[in-house]
Scaffold this motif. Structure first.
Motif, PDB file in Angstrom:
ATOM      1  N   ALA A 245       3.854   1.549  -1.161  1.00  9.35           N
ATOM      2  CA  ALA A 245       4.609   1.650  -2.412  1.00  9.35           C
ATOM      3  C   ALA A 245       3.711   1.775  -3.635  1.00  9.35           C
ATOM      4  O   ALA A 245       4.195   1.951  -4.754  1.00  9.35           O
ATOM      5  N   GLY A 246       2.391   1.677  -3.422  1.00  9.74           N
ATOM      6  CA  GLY A 246       1.461   1.778  -4.537  1.00  9.74           C
ATOM      7  C   GLY A 246       1.546   0.617  -5.506  1.00  9.74           C
ATOM      8  O   GLY A 246       1.394   0.777  -6.714  1.00  9.74           O
ATOM      9  N   ARG A 247       1.789  -0.579  -4.988  1.00  9.84           N
ATOM     10  CA  ARG A 247       1.906  -1.766  -5.830  1.00  9.84           C
ATOM     11  C   ARG A 247       1.002  -2.870  -5.286  1.00  9.84           C
ATOM     12  O   ARG A 247       0.447  -2.754  -4.183  1.00  9.84           O
TER      13      ARG A 247
ATOM     14  N   ASN B  62       0.831  -1.208   0.000  1.00 11.63           N
ATOM     15  CA  ASN B  62       0.000   0.000   0.000  1.00 11.63           C
ATOM     16  C   ASN B  62       0.866   1.259   0.000  1.00 11.63           C
ATOM     17  O   ASN B  62       0.569   2.227  -0.711  1.00 11.63           O
TER      18      ASN B  62
END
Length: 270
Positions: free
Chosen positions: A263-265, A261
């Motif tokens: 790291a946006g991955r 979450n």
């Protein structure tokens, strides 16, 4: 990986892809009607998945024109020719007999199970469907608690599972009348979760979404919901919430969710 269940005349196919088991009834020439070999194959498929730690979700579907048309009418002759007490009363699968286990094995599976319904889900087929956590139906699907048509009562786990989904008066009307209802009416009363023009694809998409969540959290959630639905007392449920949450906080899966979450991955679970 593909596995067939049912011997020389396979009744069930199981394919596991990306941590999702795709379980398909393949007796399409009989609209996936349930005879004894079909019942045994459905149970064997469910039991084969029971101990798989890599499993995260299941999609349950039927090949051909229907999800499942119910009990194979030819089976009535088989049943009539034997001792009904000897056939029905023995607890061959824990607290259940053979036919009850057909539905209960999916209820007992530790991961979410999504049933994709089309054509009809009658009698045994409806009870199999309510063994799943979620039911997605094609708009033209018809469903029925069909047993009264044959002078019988629902006896495949339906009376454990159905009262958790629908009001008592609705359950009684459907059981007493054996009248089929459409997908919209089934959704309105709680038998169907949602309606989709492509129920199998919708079920597969939802299973993939669930498979992308923390596997330990999904299993914990299913355990908690099952406990809450069982009629356990407030104190027991509150304690179970705390126990499950304690096991999740700071665990490998939860740490990966937080990292992903931030790291946006998408998370990657071992």
């Amino acid at each position: 990986m593909e596995q067939l269940f049912g011997g020389e005349s396979p009744r069930v196919r199981v394919e596991i892809r990306d941590h999702v088991a795709h379980v398909t009834l393949v007796r399409s020439d009989k609209m996936n009607a349930v005879d004894t070999p079909m019942a045994e194959a459905i149970i064997a498929a469910g039991e084969a998945l029971m101990g798989r730690d890599d499993l995260r979700a299941v999609v349950l579907a039927g090949e051909g024109r229907a999800f499942c048309a119910g009990l194979d009418v030819a089976s009535f002759a088989e049943f009539a020719g034997g001792d009904p007490e000897a056939r029905v009363m023995p607890r061959t699968h824990g607290d259940a007999n053979l036919y009850q286990r057909v539905a209960m094995v999916w209820h007992d599976l530790p991961v979410p199970v999504i049933a994709a319904l089309h054509g009809v889900a009658f009698g045994a087929g409806l009870q199999l469907a309510v063994g799943a956590d979620i039911r997605i139906a094609h708009p033209e699907t018809r469903l029925a608690i069909m047993e009264a048509k044959w002078g019988l009562v629902p006896d495949m786990g339906g009376m454990v599972l159905l009262p958790r989904l629908i009001r008592s008066d609705v359950l009684r009307r459907l059981t007493y009348s054996a009248q089929p209802i459409g997908a919209e009416a089934a959704r309105d009363c709680g038998l169907v979760t949602e309606i989709d023009e492509a129920p199998l694809q919708a079920a597969q998409a939802l299973a993939a979404e669930i498979a992308g969540k923390s596997p330990s959290a999904m299993r914990a959630a299913k355990r908690l919901i099952g406990l809450a639905e069982s009629g356990a007392g407030r104190e027991e449920v509150l304690m179970a919430e705390s126990r499950e949450q304690t096991a999740l906080i700071g665990g490998t899966h939860q740490r990966e969710v937080i990292a992903a979450n931030m790291a946006g991955r998408a998370p990657v679970f071992e």
